[in-house]
Design an enzyme around this catalytic site. Sequence first.
Site, PDB file in Angstrom:
ATOM      1  N   CYS A 178      -2.000 -18.264 -15.117  1.00  0.00           N
ATOM      2  CA  CYS A 178      -2.493 -17.852 -16.448  1.00  0.00           C
ATOM      3  C   CYS A 178      -1.318 -16.684 -16.929  1.00  0.00           C
ATOM      4  O   CYS A 178      -1.241 -15.453 -16.244  1.00  0.00           O
ATOM      5  CB  CYS A 178      -3.957 -17.259 -16.511  1.00  0.00           C
ATOM      6  SG  CYS A 178      -4.425 -16.636 -17.972  1.00  0.00           S
TER       7      CYS A 178
ATOM      8  N   ARG B 282      -2.719 -25.849 -22.669  1.00  0.00           N
ATOM      9  CA  ARG B 282      -2.733 -26.951 -21.549  1.00  0.00           C
ATOM     10  C   ARG B 282      -4.144 -26.936 -20.722  1.00  0.00           C
ATOM     11  O   ARG B 282      -4.167 -27.648 -19.973  1.00  0.00           O
ATOM     12  CB  ARG B 282      -1.704 -26.393 -20.407  1.00  0.00           C
ATOM     13  CG  ARG B 282      -0.231 -26.400 -20.982  1.00  0.00           C
ATOM     14  CD  ARG B 282       0.693 -25.695 -20.017  1.00  0.00           C
ATOM     15  NE  ARG B 282       0.407 -24.418 -19.580  1.00  0.00           N
ATOM     16  CZ  ARG B 282       1.150 -23.271 -18.881  1.00  0.00           C
ATOM     17  NH1 ARG B 282       2.039 -23.996 -18.410  1.00  0.00           N
ATOM     18  NH2 ARG B 282       0.635 -22.257 -18.757  1.00  0.00           N
TER      19      ARG B 282
ATOM     20  N   HIS C 264      -7.483 -20.438 -15.095  1.00  0.00           N
ATOM     21  CA  HIS C 264      -6.601 -21.303 -14.412  1.00  0.00           C
ATOM     22  C   HIS C 264      -5.530 -20.614 -13.988  1.00  0.00           C
ATOM     23  O   HIS C 264      -5.162 -19.642 -14.276  1.00  0.00           O
ATOM     24  CB  HIS C 264      -5.955 -22.099 -15.949  1.00  0.00           C
ATOM     25  CG  HIS C 264      -5.259 -21.598 -16.730  1.00  0.00           C
ATOM     26  ND1 HIS C 264      -3.821 -21.485 -16.655  1.00  0.00           N
ATOM     27  CD2 HIS C 264      -5.587 -20.754 -17.708  1.00  0.00           C
ATOM     28  CE1 HIS C 264      -3.209 -20.799 -17.633  1.00  0.00           C
ATOM     29  NE2 HIS C 264      -4.364 -20.127 -18.312  1.00  0.00           N
TER      30      HIS C 264
ATOM     31  N   CYS D  32      -9.501 -20.014 -21.109  1.00  0.00           N
ATOM     32  CA  CYS D  32      -8.231 -19.473 -21.566  1.00  0.00           C
ATOM     33  C   CYS D  32      -7.974 -20.213 -22.748  1.00  0.00           C
ATOM     34  O   CYS D  32      -7.891 -21.391 -22.999  1.00  0.00           O
ATOM     35  CB  CYS D  32      -7.338 -19.495 -20.535  1.00  0.00           C
ATOM     36  SG  CYS D  32      -5.812 -18.626 -20.998  1.00  0.00           S
TER      37      CYS D  32
ATOM     38  N   ASP E 289      -4.760 -20.929 -23.445  1.00  0.00           N
ATOM     39  CA  ASP E 289      -3.686 -21.685 -22.996  1.00  0.00           C
ATOM     40  C   ASP E 289      -3.755 -23.111 -23.411  1.00  0.00           C
ATOM     41  O   ASP E 289      -4.860 -23.890 -23.287  1.00  0.00           O
ATOM     42  CB  ASP E 289      -3.602 -21.670 -21.480  1.00  0.00           C
ATOM     43  CG  ASP E 289      -2.191 -22.143 -21.073  1.00  0.00           C
ATOM     44  OD1 ASP E 289      -1.793 -23.419 -21.340  1.00  0.00           O
ATOM     45  OD2 ASP E 289      -1.529 -21.365 -20.348  1.00  0.00           O
TER      46      ASP E 289
HETATM   47 CO    CO Z   1      -4.204 -18.676 -19.192  1.00  0.00          CO
END
Ligand code: CO
Length: 214
Positions: free
Chosen positions: A102, A47, A99, A43, A45
Amino acid sequence: MSKSAKDLLDGNKKWVEETNLLKPGFFNELAQNQSPEFLWIGCSDSRVPASDITNTLPGAIFVQRNIANMVVHTDANLLSVVNYAVKILKVKHIIVCGHYGCGGVAAAMSNQNFGFLDNWLMHIKDVYRLHEEELDDIENDDQRFDRYVELNIIEQVHNLSKVSFIQEEWHEGEFPYIHGWVYSLQNGKIKDLNVTVNNSHELDDIYRYKQKKK
Ligand code: CO
């Protein structure tokens, strides 16, 4: 305090100095070529950075990231990355790592209108429809969300196994293995969903391509 782009450049300077100190010759060696054994589909993302969370150095993982770690068969960007990884780099493992928590999956689970993004989220919604019975049966919202994240990862593993040039590789040998993993933002741990497939995988008939005789 908000950061400026200059902070990143300063960070880079510091990283180069530290790396040269800790691992003399690191850049020289890496500059020769890359031979990663892993392709990571994760992803976007911020993090969930592949190298950091797996404690690996530059050179170890070829990476593709998008919203909610999707494998969409009309995504020329993703398919080019996968093709290069499989055909040229000959990676041994492809890891689809999603994750919990998400945002893409949460958005897909909602009925909110996200404008342009809805076209991408549609692919995630399709996963819900495929597993509607199981997901609708989960009364707790957090648990349903977590399971939706897991099922989405599993579907992307399957989506990879449908790709014709991956099947070509499987005709030649056992690699690549395709894994489904899920990362926890809460504790930083990765869980293996144990859905690994390789050339021993029984594909649905409709997705199986004829292979040239060896
Ligand atoms: Co995500």
